[in-house]
Design an enzyme around this catalytic site. Structure first.
Site, PDB file in Angstrom:
ATOM      1  N   ASP A   1       0.839  -1.187   0.000  1.00  0.00           N
ATOM      2  CA  ASP A   1       0.000   0.000   0.000  1.00  0.00           C
ATOM      3  C   ASP A   1       0.880   1.245   0.000  1.00  0.00           C
ATOM      4  O   ASP A   1       1.808   1.349  -0.807  1.00  0.00           O
ATOM      5  CB  ASP A   1      -0.945  -0.041   1.213  1.00  0.00           C
ATOM      6  CG  ASP A   1      -2.208   0.782   1.018  1.00  0.00           C
ATOM      7  OD1 ASP A   1      -2.120   2.019   1.171  1.00  0.00           O
ATOM      8  OD2 ASP A   1      -3.258   0.209   0.719  1.00  0.00           O
TER       9      ASP A   1
ATOM     10  N   CYS B   1       1.242   1.748   5.289  1.00  0.00           N
ATOM     11  CA  CYS B   1       0.917   0.472   4.645  1.00  0.00           C
ATOM     12  C   CYS B   1      -0.565   0.139   4.748  1.00  0.00           C
ATOM     13  O   CYS B   1      -0.969  -1.009   4.588  1.00  0.00           O
ATOM     14  CB  CYS B   1       1.768  -0.663   5.225  1.00  0.00           C
ATOM     15  SG  CYS B   1       3.536  -0.402   4.996  1.00  0.00           S
TER      16      CYS B   1
END
Length: 238
Positions: A91, A191
């Protein structure tokens, strides 16, 4: 199998310039492998390891959620930070001064063709390095990267990871917080994981700064042992 790895320490370098350079090395290796298969040749593929430090930048992986970046374009400018969508897994991550970033561009056919083993070896390199500083670092189930105090309310991430692989050639890699400005992590959900904090080696050791060249040497020592490889090239030691 070619287990020689060409080491380059790029120093402080713009994220996009470094990404373009990674892509160049990555494509060269992939093209050699394609040529070998098509022409029944045996061109030896090269392996690379790039160390770099980036100016403030946020990057979002191909499966990431832009809502995990908590500031807009104008606020990024105020913070002198940039933003890129990238072709790695994972991410959102932050890179910046005081962080050691490593990009191994390896032909895993020279080592082992197992991407999960590759990620575990990268994590193990970080875990072994931090152990030399008296820290018990661990993996967190289902969460790539390296953490401290896993399974407690004080769990915190010290190293992020995200890789891309094609035809068993890798790029992107890891980002270890050594002397990082942790305030920049407040501008995102690291993340995409809510409720967990981020830390840096100097904070954990209660030191103003940690010698980054020493950390790099330890990382390379453990990488070399895990991958049974040899490095050619040198570090940028100020």
């Amino acid at each position: 199998m070619n287990k020689i790895i060409e080491l380059q320490d790029l120093g402080l370098k713009d994220y996009k310039e470094t990404w373009d350079y990674q892509e160049q090395l990555f494509k060269s290796t992939v093209d050699a492998k394609i040529s070998n298969r098509r022409n029944n040749t045996n061109i030896e593929t090269k392996n690379h390891f790039l160390f770099v430090e980036h100016p403030h930048v946020y990057t979002l992986g191909k499966s990431g959620d832009i809502s995990n970046l908590l500031v807009d374009e104008e606020q990024l400018k105020v913070k002198n930070a940039s933003f890129y969508k990238v072709n790695r897994g994972g991410d959102i991550t932050y890179h910046g001064p005081g962080q050691i970033v490593g990009y191994p561009i390896l032909d895993l056919d020279n080592f082992f063709t197992d991407i999960h083993k590759y990620l575990r070896f990268l994590e193990e390199m970080i875990i072994l390095t931090l152990a030399e500083y008296g820290l018990k670092a661990e993996r967190s189930p289902g969460e790539t990267g390296v953490w401290l105090d896993v399974g407690t309310p004080f769990a915190r991430k010290i190293c992020a990871m995200g890789v891309r692989a094609s035809r068993w050639v890798t790029m992107h890699g890891f980002a270890l917080n050594v002397n990082a400005n942790l305030g920049y992590f407040d501008l995102m959900i690291p993340c995409g994981i809510r409720g967990k904090t981020v830390t840096s080696l100097n904070v954990e050791l209660a030191q103003k700064t940690v010698d980054e060249s020493e950390v790099k040497k330890k990382l390379l020592k453990h990488f070399k042992a895990l991958f049974e490889a040899e490095f050619v090239g040198s570090l940028n030691i100020n």
